[in-house]
Design an enzyme around this catalytic site. Structure first.
Site, short mmCIF file in Angstrom:
data_model
loop_
_atom_site.label_atom_id
_atom_site.label_comp_id
_atom_site.label_asym_id
_atom_site.label_seq_id
_atom_site.Cartn_x
_atom_site.Cartn_y
_atom_site.Cartn_z
N LYS A 1 0.86 -1.17 0.00
CA LYS A 1 0.00 0.00 0.00
C LYS A 1 0.90 1.24 0.00
O LYS A 1 1.91 1.27 0.72
CB LYS A 1 -0.89 -0.03 1.24
CG LYS A 1 -1.91 1.09 1.35
CD LYS A 1 -2.77 0.87 2.59
CE LYS A 1 -3.81 1.95 2.79
NZ LYS A 1 -4.65 1.70 3.98
N SER B 1 -9.43 1.67 3.33
CA SER B 1 -8.63 2.46 2.41
C SER B 1 -7.63 1.64 1.60
O SER B 1 -7.05 2.14 0.63
CB SER B 1 -7.88 3.53 3.20
OG SER B 1 -6.94 2.95 4.08
N SER C 1 -9.91 -0.57 7.38
CA SER C 1 -9.21 -0.35 6.11
C SER C 1 -8.52 -1.58 5.54
O SER C 1 -8.05 -1.55 4.41
CB SER C 1 -8.18 0.78 6.26
OG SER C 1 -8.84 2.02 6.34
#
Length: 546
Positions: A162, A243, A267
């Protein structure tokens, strides 16, 4: 003799030319019609303003691999698919040890596959932000060191990060324009551990900008740097979750062996659920946060996102380690896959939330667990207060982001705090913040004192534990939820969660079963998750990405 030599050289040259594939060019497409269609979506968050990144040129991203990919053919890609797609780490390692696969070929396969889909305007998912330009060199080095590698090792496995996690090979942007050139001097602690254990960093994936604590009501999976991430199970139809959207999408689409996500509240569980992959949010302090762009030092943690539970456990082992720079870090001696998992549920006891039994997929899964011998206890947890949750995030980020920018960001980054970022974005808000930056503006305005913040943290933690009190009172192995429905509660209680694919709605949208456990019960959750996974075996690849 000279003539013969010339003919041999010419023939070899001609052969090599025949083998060279035509280069793939990424072209920007007119997204006007698609965006117009999106305005009819029933969800406001799915009414996109843009899809393609205005910052990334994928031709530049793929430039280091043009020559190598030119000699990796579609035929070779098709031949390798059975060895790679949906295979777990032990299977991949076995193929390498037997000579049917190499770490270089595995890496080339993923590069080719990413390019194949991301260069097609009808299939692109905008999940990739950057690729490690040295990845093939690193894969070849791993091939020279592959003797006596365990089947349960991350050695040689290409993984994605990420893009709020520092790695020296690529900038760490958090999806934000202001961090576009955040080339950090060092890796995040967990990235250092992954490299020590032989994992190959393939690149970075998109995310909801600033880990979805930036704009209010904006699309999940959108960032200024990466554009709009799309769900492979329903491109523009289903949300990606956030996210860690790019992590979930990339794993679901078989763009890498696995990906790292981060979670503050949902997330990891949200995008794992929406993309039918396995996601583990560990207890705070199990995995280091050093070198990760923060929201909240109270709640933040990285975690593994994989196609199956075995890979999740192997991945966890490779990231584990005590980090003296992270004040929450603990020395964890756990081995998350030692001696394997038992495919047995008969001695397990779980709590089932009565309020969720109206969901047919949840009820069906609970029934399967009962028939497999699980003791099921129906629960009606008490009503709790979530007052102050946004304040907690506001004040943590107000104090934690400046620490990251000072200690872990590239020294040329000029912004020093949230207020500076807000001012930076206002200079060209249509490009840098097309959905606004309401949450960042809220952080700037929040005047809560540190003393008041401590009271809020204690109250939220107490309320979260009260909701989940049956775990201890009734000696449960886990409480079962759906997707990220109770991720916020688990977050403030500081309890771990594991999400495992549970099925698909009639529309095709994925649904997952989430196991909530007591602190440091990750191994237990993985064991239960594995048995549930083997009992149901529901995960399927998105049909347009097979």
């Amino acid at each position: 003799m000279k003539k013969i030599l010339f003919l041999v050289i010419f023939a070899a040259f001609a052969y090599s030319c025949q083998q060279r594939e035509s280069p793939v060019i990424f072209k920007r497409y007119d997204e006007t019609t698609k965006l117009k269609e999106q305005q009819n979506h029933e969800s406001n968050r799915m009414q996109f303003k843009l899809m393609q990144s205005k910052y990334i040129d994928m031709n530049t991203v793929f430039k280091p691999f043009v020559d190598d990919l030119a000699y990796f053919s579609e035929k070779e890609y098709q031949e390798l698919k059975p060895l790679v797609l949906e295979q777990n780490i032990p299977s991949l390692q076995k193929s390498v040890q037997e000579g049917a696969l190499s770490y270089e070929k595995l890496t080339l396969f993923y590069l080719y596959r990413i390019r194949k889909f991301e260069s097609d305007s009808t299939l692109s998912l905008n999940s990739i932000i950057a690729l490690n330009p040295n990845v093939l060199k690193e894969a070849r080095e791993k091939d020279q060191q592959k003797e006596n590698i365990s089947e349960f090792s991350m050695f040689g496995m290409p993984i994605l990060l990420k893009d709020n996690i520092n790695t020296k090979e690529n900038p760490t942007t958090a999806g934000a324009a202001v961090l576009q050139r955040n080339f950090t001097e060092s890796d995040a602690f967990i990235v250092s551990k992954l490299k020590e254990n032989g994992a190959i960093i393939l690149g970075k994936v998109n995310l909801s900008e600033w880990a979805y604590f930036f704009c209010s009501g904006c699309p999940l999976g959108y960032s200024a740097i990466g554009g709009q991430t799309l769900n492979p199970y329903g491109r523009g139809v289903f949300e990606t979750g956030g996210s860690s959207a790019g992590s979930g999408v990339a794993v679901a689409s078989n763009f890498a062996v696995a990906a790292v996500g981060t979670e503050t509240s949902g997330s990891i569980t949200s995008p794992s659920s929406q993309n039918s992959v396995v996601g583990l949010k560990p207890t705070i302090s199990v995995l280091s946060r050093t070198g990760i762009v923060p929201i909240s030092s109270t709640l933040d943690t990285p975690g593994p996102m994989t196609k199956n539970v075995i890979d999740n456990a192997i991945f966890m082992n490779a990231m584990l380690g005590f980090d003296k720079k992270d004040t929450a870090s603990k020395e964890i001696k756990e081995d998350y896959y030692k001696n394997g998992f038992k495919n047995d549920l008969k001695d397990k006891k779980v709590g089932v939330l009565k309020s969720l039994l109206s969901d047919s997929i949840y009820a069906f899964s609970v029934d399967k667990l009962k028939k497999a011998g699980v003791e099921v206890v129906e629960l009606t947890p008490p009503e709790i207060s979530f007052n102050g949750f946004i304040t907690l995030l506001n004040m943590d980020m107000k104090h934690d982001l400046p620490v990251y920018l000072s200690e872990n960001a590239e020294k040329s980054i000029l912004v020093k705090n949230v207020k500076d970022v807000v001012a930076f974005n206002k200079k060209d808000s249509l490009l840098k913040a097309p959905y606004g930056q309401q949450l960042f503006e809220g952080i700037v305005k929040d005047s809560t004192t540190l003393e008041e913040l401590e009271v809020i943290k204690k109250n939220l933690n107490s309320e979260g534990k009260r909701f989940l009190q049956s775990l201890q009172e009734q000696n449960l192995d886990a409480i079962l939820s759906i997707n990220n429905y109770h991720s916020g509660i688990a977050a403030v209680a500081l309890y771990p969660t594991l999400t495992v694919p549970m099925g698909y709605k009639t529309s095709g949208e994925p649904v997952s079963l989430t196991f909530i456990g007591l602190p440091f019960s990750e191994r237990k959750l993985l064991e239960i998750g594995y048995a549930f996974e083997q009992l149901t075996k529901v995960r399927k690849m998105p049909k347009n990405y097979q």
